[in-house]
Design an enzyme around this catalytic site. Sequence first.
Site, mmCIF file in Angstrom:
data_model
loop_
_atom_site.group_PDB
_atom_site.id
_atom_site.type_symbol
_atom_site.label_atom_id
_atom_site.label_comp_id
_atom_site.label_asym_id
_atom_site.label_seq_id
_atom_site.Cartn_x
_atom_site.Cartn_y
_atom_site.Cartn_z
ATOM 1 N N TRP A 1 25.357 50.519 39.629
ATOM 2 C CA TRP A 1 26.677 50.299 39.033
ATOM 3 C C TRP A 1 26.391 49.679 37.678
ATOM 4 C CZ3 TRP A 1 29.713 45.826 37.842
ATOM 5 C CH2 TRP A 1 31.076 46.091 37.650
ATOM 6 N N ASN B 1 18.864 44.980 41.715
ATOM 7 C CA ASN B 1 20.295 44.655 41.720
ATOM 8 C C ASN B 1 20.440 43.331 40.991
ATOM 9 O OD1 ASN B 1 20.670 46.768 43.417
ATOM 10 N ND2 ASN B 1 21.184 45.555 45.221
ATOM 11 N N GLY B 2 21.511 43.166 40.249
ATOM 12 C CA GLY B 2 21.740 41.886 39.587
ATOM 13 C C GLY B 2 21.609 42.000 38.087
ATOM 14 N N GLU C 1 49.252 41.222 44.270
ATOM 15 C CA GLU C 1 48.373 42.127 45.021
ATOM 16 C C GLU C 1 48.872 43.576 44.910
ATOM 17 O OE1 GLU C 1 45.576 42.277 46.226
ATOM 18 O OE2 GLU C 1 45.543 43.724 47.853
ATOM 19 N N LYS D 1 32.797 47.995 45.434
ATOM 20 C CA LYS D 1 33.350 47.350 46.623
ATOM 21 C C LYS D 1 32.815 45.929 46.784
ATOM 22 C CE LYS D 1 35.536 47.173 50.519
ATOM 23 N NZ LYS D 1 36.989 46.987 50.385
ATOM 24 N N ARG E 1 30.305 50.911 48.355
ATOM 25 C CA ARG E 1 30.353 49.747 47.461
ATOM 26 C C ARG E 1 30.687 50.145 46.028
ATOM 27 N NH1 ARG E 1 25.478 45.944 48.191
ATOM 28 N NH2 ARG E 1 25.703 45.271 50.308
ATOM 29 N N HIS F 1 61.002 34.784 30.233
ATOM 30 C CA HIS F 1 60.128 34.114 29.253
ATOM 31 C C HIS F 1 59.117 35.077 28.642
ATOM 32 C CE1 HIS F 1 61.921 30.323 30.254
ATOM 33 N NE2 HIS F 1 61.655 30.519 31.535
ATOM 34 N N GLU G 1 44.254 49.447 40.253
ATOM 35 C CA GLU G 1 42.890 49.789 40.699
ATOM 36 C C GLU G 1 42.734 51.273 40.971
ATOM 37 O OE1 GLU G 1 40.673 46.636 43.496
ATOM 38 O OE2 GLU G 1 42.627 47.195 44.256
ATOM 39 N N CYS H 1 25.540 47.905 43.126
ATOM 40 C CA CYS H 1 24.179 48.404 43.325
ATOM 41 C C CYS H 1 23.718 48.214 44.765
ATOM 42 C CB CYS H 1 23.220 47.656 42.417
ATOM 43 S SG CYS H 1 23.657 47.730 40.694
ATOM 44 N N LYS I 1 46.694 46.617 43.386
ATOM 45 C CA LYS I 1 46.422 47.868 44.107
ATOM 46 C C LYS I 1 46.763 49.069 43.224
ATOM 47 C CE LYS I 1 44.355 46.950 46.653
ATOM 48 N NZ LYS I 1 43.930 45.613 47.038
#
Length: 623
Positions: free
Chosen positions: A74, A112-113, A496, A618, A27, A519, A503, A2, A500
């Site tokens: 968001w 926001n929040g 990572e 973001k 974002r 395992h 995402e 947001c 990527k």
Amino acid sequence: MCGIVGAVSQRNIVPILVEGLKRLEYRGYDSCGVAVHQDGGLRRARSTSRVAELQAQADQDGIAAGTGIAHTRWATHGAPAVHNAHPHFSAGPNSGNPAGAEAVGRIALVHNGIIENHDELRAELKARGYVFASQTDTEVIAHLIDHLYSGDLLDAVQQALPRLKGAYAVAVFCRDEPHRVVAAREGSPLVLGVGEGENFVASDAMALAGVTDQIVYLEEGDVVDLQLGRYWISRLDTTTGRFGAVQREVKTVHAHSGAAELGPYRHYMQKEIFEQPVAIANTLDAVTGISPELFGDGAYRVFKEVDKVLILACGTSYYSGSTAKYWLESIARIPTSVEIASEYRYRDSVPDPRTLVVTISQSGETADTIAALKHARAQGMKHTLTICNVATSAMVRECELAYITRAGAEIGVASTKAFTTQLVGLFLLTLALAQTRGHLGEADEARHLKNLRHLPVAVQAVLALEPQVIAWSEEFARKENALFLGRGLHYPIALEGALKLKEISYIHAEAYPAGELKHGPLALVTAEMPVVTVAPNDALLEKLKSNMQEVRARGGQLYVFADGDTAIESEVGLHVIRMPEHYGALSPILHVVPLQLLAYHTACARGTDVDKPRNLAKSVTVE
Ligand code: G6P
């Protein structure tokens, strides 16, 4: 995540609000809206499309005025739909207007929040006759302020805030006070922008670039009253139970507009992958030698007082921290633990005051990381350091010491250049701690510095592998699952790489330390499962080769990024891209680059929205 922009001015501020939203677009968001005080009432435009479409809608509806607020949302509570998009209006039983009617509400609000006690407030306000038009937690704040309003917006907001539980930044205006916006923060970032005869609020100074460079970073609990040519900041004095004035420094901030040109690239992510040599060079620019003072005045004393490191971070930043653990333990010989911030903040751990708490964050605004930092401090761990890409962020302001990476604004949601520059900052931290603890001789320092300085050239050589990675990505684009393997220092790099890929291409990807394959995950290996392997020529190479054999024996397809001298050759079921050079301790910084490229080109081949992947943001400023 947001974003908020608000303004009180004599000129039409709609273009400024919309431009501000555009600068916060990176974002991530799923709806947006703008509301203004116009013709004696409230008017708004809201959209589940892009901010550009919001501008067109506002133009078409003739929305233009000097006081207003705007928002990118968001979704947390309630689906991404127009009726849930901010700004929310409230026109309750006492406001002289029927509830829910466009252009006649009394209170307009963006938030926001997350408000944790929204259910309880909703029930109370419903009982008072308020009608809810959305499923958001935000709408309760608008109704609550309306309920408490008796001619003074600041007073109503100040009465409402102590009733809210959770984290928030809000901006609100009222039909009955045309030249006033009141904003407040508690747990979500907010800045005040001071103009000439006009004032602004925004969740990031970047949103106000080109409008004003006179910025006040509001602190937790601050409430700001914006009017034409004046502003007033107050906060609750818990001893008197009253709000009193506070002074905050106005800083000149040359915020980056964020509207960086794409140049020859298709997406910001691609551009940012290719910017890594420059970003790393910039991050190393001021480094002439290793010394604790690279992290701020007093760092030597702090480093002498600690004998443990606790790293706190989220997402990609957590993986840079996980990589650094290997460096910190093997080079600086300092015990290090790495914790996911959202877990640590609620975990009943055993604090040790001789710990250096290191937060890692691209944005410096991630709510969980900030909360974890505060939690660590509240437990008596006063020595704090951040590796952060935004010098003006809350994280840098909260920490005793800092190393600012110079990646430049990162727009793509999937972090790339922020990650590699964080690794550079963390390697410098390792060396500085090693030096303080007597584990870094002059020859070692010179060797490490030489390798660091050569990194931009080495990364450039890896970027030249792009055509080979594109060829692989066409195969990957047809898959729905992928496995990533690494060992030791390169296990976090495998993590990572998997992050990527999932995402941005939405392919289910998991990473395992290769020794753990037998395992469990080996059960997943078939000819349909691509297994990406990070294969540097390090002490674990022979072990890794055995793990690769376990995959081949089950018909799995291996895609290996191998250092030149590993003697791993392509054959049926074994695809190899050769890395230009072996890079010792700094090898993770090189090995992550082809994984970024693989995710990027796979996502392009699948036609996803690479820079704004679905459901992601973001800068995650909510818990
Ligand atoms: C979000 C972003 C990630 C980032 C993470 C932590 O999830 O999409 O790219 O790694 O937040 O963000 P930070 O700004 O604290 O590094």
